[in-house]
Motif scaffolding. Sequence first.
Motif, PDB file in Angstrom:
ATOM      1  N   ALA A 205       0.827  -1.206   0.000  1.00  0.00           N
ATOM      2  CA  ALA A 205       0.000   0.000   0.000  1.00  0.00           C
ATOM      3  C   ALA A 205       0.863   1.259   0.000  1.00  0.00           C
ATOM      4  O   ALA A 205       0.586   2.229  -0.722  1.00  0.00           O
ATOM      5  N   LEU A 206       1.929   1.255   0.801  1.00  0.00           N
ATOM      6  CA  LEU A 206       2.818   2.415   0.830  1.00  0.00           C
ATOM      7  C   LEU A 206       3.530   2.611  -0.504  1.00  0.00           C
ATOM      8  O   LEU A 206       3.731   3.745  -0.953  1.00  0.00           O
ATOM      9  N   GLY A 207       3.914   1.505  -1.140  1.00  0.00           N
ATOM     10  CA  GLY A 207       4.582   1.619  -2.439  1.00  0.00           C
ATOM     11  C   GLY A 207       3.701   2.291  -3.479  1.00  0.00           C
ATOM     12  O   GLY A 207       4.151   3.192  -4.202  1.00  0.00           O
ATOM     13  N   VAL A 208       2.423   1.888  -3.526  1.00  0.00           N
ATOM     14  CA  VAL A 208       1.502   2.496  -4.487  1.00  0.00           C
ATOM     15  C   VAL A 208       1.216   3.947  -4.111  1.00  0.00           C
ATOM     16  O   VAL A 208       1.211   4.851  -4.962  1.00  0.00           O
ATOM     17  N   GLY A 209       0.975   4.197  -2.824  1.00  0.00           N
ATOM     18  CA  GLY A 209       0.629   5.549  -2.386  1.00  0.00           C
ATOM     19  C   GLY A 209       1.746   6.549  -2.626  1.00  0.00           C
ATOM     20  O   GLY A 209       1.499   7.666  -3.100  1.00  0.00           O
ATOM     21  N   VAL A 210       2.976   6.158  -2.333  1.00  0.00           N
ATOM     22  CA  VAL A 210       4.099   7.069  -2.529  1.00  0.00           C
ATOM     23  C   VAL A 210       4.368   7.305  -4.012  1.00  0.00           C
ATOM     24  O   VAL A 210       4.581   8.443  -4.461  1.00  0.00           O
ATOM     25  N   ALA A 211       4.357   6.226  -4.800  1.00  0.00           N
ATOM     26  CA  ALA A 211       4.669   6.350  -6.228  1.00  0.00           C
ATOM     27  C   ALA A 211       3.684   7.266  -6.946  1.00  0.00           C
ATOM     28  O   ALA A 211       4.075   8.114  -7.755  1.00  0.00           O
ATOM     29  N   VAL A 212       2.393   7.102  -6.658  1.00  0.00           N
ATOM     30  CA  VAL A 212       1.380   7.905  -7.348  1.00  0.00           C
ATOM     31  C   VAL A 212       1.231   9.274  -6.691  1.00  0.00           C
ATOM     32  O   VAL A 212       0.975  10.272  -7.372  1.00  0.00           O
TER      33      VAL A 212
ATOM     34  N   LEU B 296      -7.129  -2.954   5.535  1.00  0.00           N
ATOM     35  CA  LEU B 296      -5.821  -2.369   5.816  1.00  0.00           C
ATOM     36  C   LEU B 296      -5.205  -1.781   4.554  1.00  0.00           C
ATOM     37  O   LEU B 296      -4.684  -0.650   4.567  1.00  0.00           O
ATOM     38  N   GLY B 297      -5.264  -2.526   3.454  1.00  0.00           N
ATOM     39  CA  GLY B 297      -4.700  -2.023   2.202  1.00  0.00           C
ATOM     40  C   GLY B 297      -5.413  -0.788   1.702  1.00  0.00           C
ATOM     41  O   GLY B 297      -4.776   0.177   1.249  1.00  0.00           O
ATOM     42  N   PHE B 298      -6.741  -0.784   1.792  1.00  0.00           N
ATOM     43  CA  PHE B 298      -7.516   0.377   1.358  1.00  0.00           C
ATOM     44  C   PHE B 298      -7.182   1.606   2.202  1.00  0.00           C
ATOM     45  O   PHE B 298      -6.972   2.709   1.684  1.00  0.00           O
ATOM     46  N   THR B 299      -7.125   1.432   3.521  1.00  0.00           N
ATOM     47  CA  THR B 299      -6.895   2.567   4.422  1.00  0.00           C
ATOM     48  C   THR B 299      -5.494   3.145   4.248  1.00  0.00           C
ATOM     49  O   THR B 299      -5.321   4.374   4.146  1.00  0.00           O
ATOM     50  N   VAL B 300      -4.482   2.286   4.221  1.00  0.00           N
ATOM     51  CA  VAL B 300      -3.105   2.771   4.114  1.00  0.00           C
ATOM     52  C   VAL B 300      -2.873   3.433   2.759  1.00  0.00           C
ATOM     53  O   VAL B 300      -2.257   4.502   2.661  1.00  0.00           O
ATOM     54  N   THR B 301      -3.372   2.821   1.696  1.00  0.00           N
ATOM     55  CA  THR B 301      -3.209   3.421   0.370  1.00  0.00           C
ATOM     56  C   THR B 301      -3.924   4.762   0.288  1.00  0.00           C
ATOM     57  O   THR B 301      -3.367   5.757  -0.210  1.00  0.00           O
ATOM     58  N   GLY B 302      -5.167   4.816   0.757  1.00  0.00           N
ATOM     59  CA  GLY B 302      -5.925   6.052   0.690  1.00  0.00           C
ATOM     60  C   GLY B 302      -5.296   7.170   1.504  1.00  0.00           C
ATOM     61  O   GLY B 302      -5.172   8.309   1.034  1.00  0.00           O
ATOM     62  N   ALA B 303      -4.870   6.859   2.739  1.00  0.00           N
ATOM     63  CA  ALA B 303      -4.280   7.894   3.589  1.00  0.00           C
ATOM     64  C   ALA B 303      -2.955   8.398   3.021  1.00  0.00           C
ATOM     65  O   ALA B 303      -2.702   9.610   2.957  1.00  0.00           O
ATOM     66  N   THR B 304      -2.101   7.464   2.597  1.00  0.00           N
ATOM     67  CA  THR B 304      -0.796   7.864   2.046  1.00  0.00           C
ATOM     68  C   THR B 304      -0.962   8.703   0.792  1.00  0.00           C
ATOM     69  O   THR B 304      -0.329   9.760   0.625  1.00  0.00           O
TER      70      THR B 304
ATOM     71  N   HIS C 100     -14.716   8.902  -0.429  1.00  0.00           N
ATOM     72  CA  HIS C 100     -13.830   9.930  -0.989  1.00  0.00           C
ATOM     73  C   HIS C 100     -12.486   9.346  -1.417  1.00  0.00           C
ATOM     74  O   HIS C 100     -11.781   9.939  -2.242  1.00  0.00           O
ATOM     75  N   TRP C 101     -12.137   8.189  -0.873  1.00  0.00           N
ATOM     76  CA  TRP C 101     -10.868   7.539  -1.202  1.00  0.00           C
ATOM     77  C   TRP C 101     -11.026   6.416  -2.222  1.00  0.00           C
ATOM     78  O   TRP C 101     -10.069   5.684  -2.477  1.00  0.00           O
ATOM     79  N   VAL C 102     -12.202   6.241  -2.775  1.00  0.00           N
ATOM     80  CA  VAL C 102     -12.415   5.182  -3.782  1.00  0.00           C
ATOM     81  C   VAL C 102     -11.904   5.684  -5.129  1.00  0.00           C
ATOM     82  O   VAL C 102     -12.575   6.443  -5.836  1.00  0.00           O
TER      83      VAL C 102
ATOM     84  N   TRP D  84      -0.565  13.473  -2.229  1.00  0.00           N
ATOM     85  CA  TRP D  84      -1.122  14.130  -3.415  1.00  0.00           C
ATOM     86  C   TRP D  84      -1.397  15.607  -3.131  1.00  0.00           C
ATOM     87  O   TRP D  84      -1.071  16.474  -3.942  1.00  0.00           O
ATOM     88  N   ASN D  85      -1.985  15.888  -1.989  1.00  0.00           N
ATOM     89  CA  ASN D  85      -2.286  17.280  -1.652  1.00  0.00           C
ATOM     90  C   ASN D  85      -1.025  18.073  -1.333  1.00  0.00           C
ATOM     91  O   ASN D  85      -0.921  19.254  -1.697  1.00  0.00           O
ATOM     92  N   LEU D  86      -0.060  17.441  -0.676  1.00  0.00           N
ATOM     93  CA  LEU D  86       1.185  18.128  -0.366  1.00  0.00           C
ATOM     94  C   LEU D  86       1.959  18.466  -1.639  1.00  0.00           C
ATOM     95  O   LEU D  86       2.425  19.606  -1.820  1.00  0.00           O
TER      96      LEU D  86
END
Length: 310
Positions: free
Chosen positions: A40-47, A152-160, A131-133, A165-167
């Motif tokens: 989840a962190l890998g996808v969230g950080v990369a995108v 867990l995967g949905f929450t971690v990916t969405g939060a990351t 909102h995270w879908v 993305w906003n930052l």
Amino acid sequence: MAEKTAHTESPPPNRPASSPRAARTAEPVSKPDSAVVRDALGVGVAVGLSGFAFGVTSAGSGLSLLQTCALSLLVFTGASQFALVGAIAAGGNPLTAAAGAFFLGVRNAFYGLRLSQLLALPRFVRPFAAHWVIDETAAVALAQPTRRAVRLGFTVTGATLYVLWNLTTFLGALGAEAIGDTGAWGLDAAGPAVFLALLAPMLRTATERAVAGLAVVLVLGLLPVLPAGVPVLVAALAAPAVLWLKGRGTGVGTAGAKRFGTTGEGSAPSAADRRDSAADDGEVTTDDADIAGDGGVKNRREKREKGENR
């Protein structure tokens, strides 16, 4: 001295340990939480880092820093955001640009239909989770084997992804204002480049590639004659057009098979037809052998009866 034997649990009577029923009711293999978080962190950080490109593109399209950040905070679907600012940058009507972004984001509703069953969240949490879908959270969640891993995967990916993305959107918009004209730096191509990079891996089948190709042809052909933003809406007709043509081709093939037989008039028989024909021939041959055998027995019986009469 009595020997100590290891106790082994035997399967219930009339039900072997490897019965199909036991296999069907087996629990799915669990996945460690650390592995789910890592993916989840890998996808969230990369995108999430690509939000910088959106911030630059949005500021270069004429939107203010506040408007750019509001889009990422409230819309939070990259493809729709890029489509909106791209249409505005091309001089399109804001309403037309918003309509194109809306139709592009409708796909998230279909993700939500499936994720609502897998996540099974309480009712008061669902509006916030909706909102995270997006593409990335759906991909990570659907790849998990258990409900705990899905959540867990949905929450971690969405939060990351939401935080990064906003930052990076904020930093990209600030950077665009500092460097001035983004077209002079070639940064106006960052949005389309990121969008194509996200889209290309999703085109796996021939039908999907045909839809994408026809959509490109429609956009490029209509771009000189229609207002900015409208060609994107017209390109949405590529999907039903390709599906209609595909269904028409399948219908013609079925009609031809019904008219000319399973292989068509004048064509060589298929492997399945040859097997069916061979099976039919085998049945006839077996029947003939049975008839011949019955006749032989009858003839021998008649000869034996004549010998006894003599």
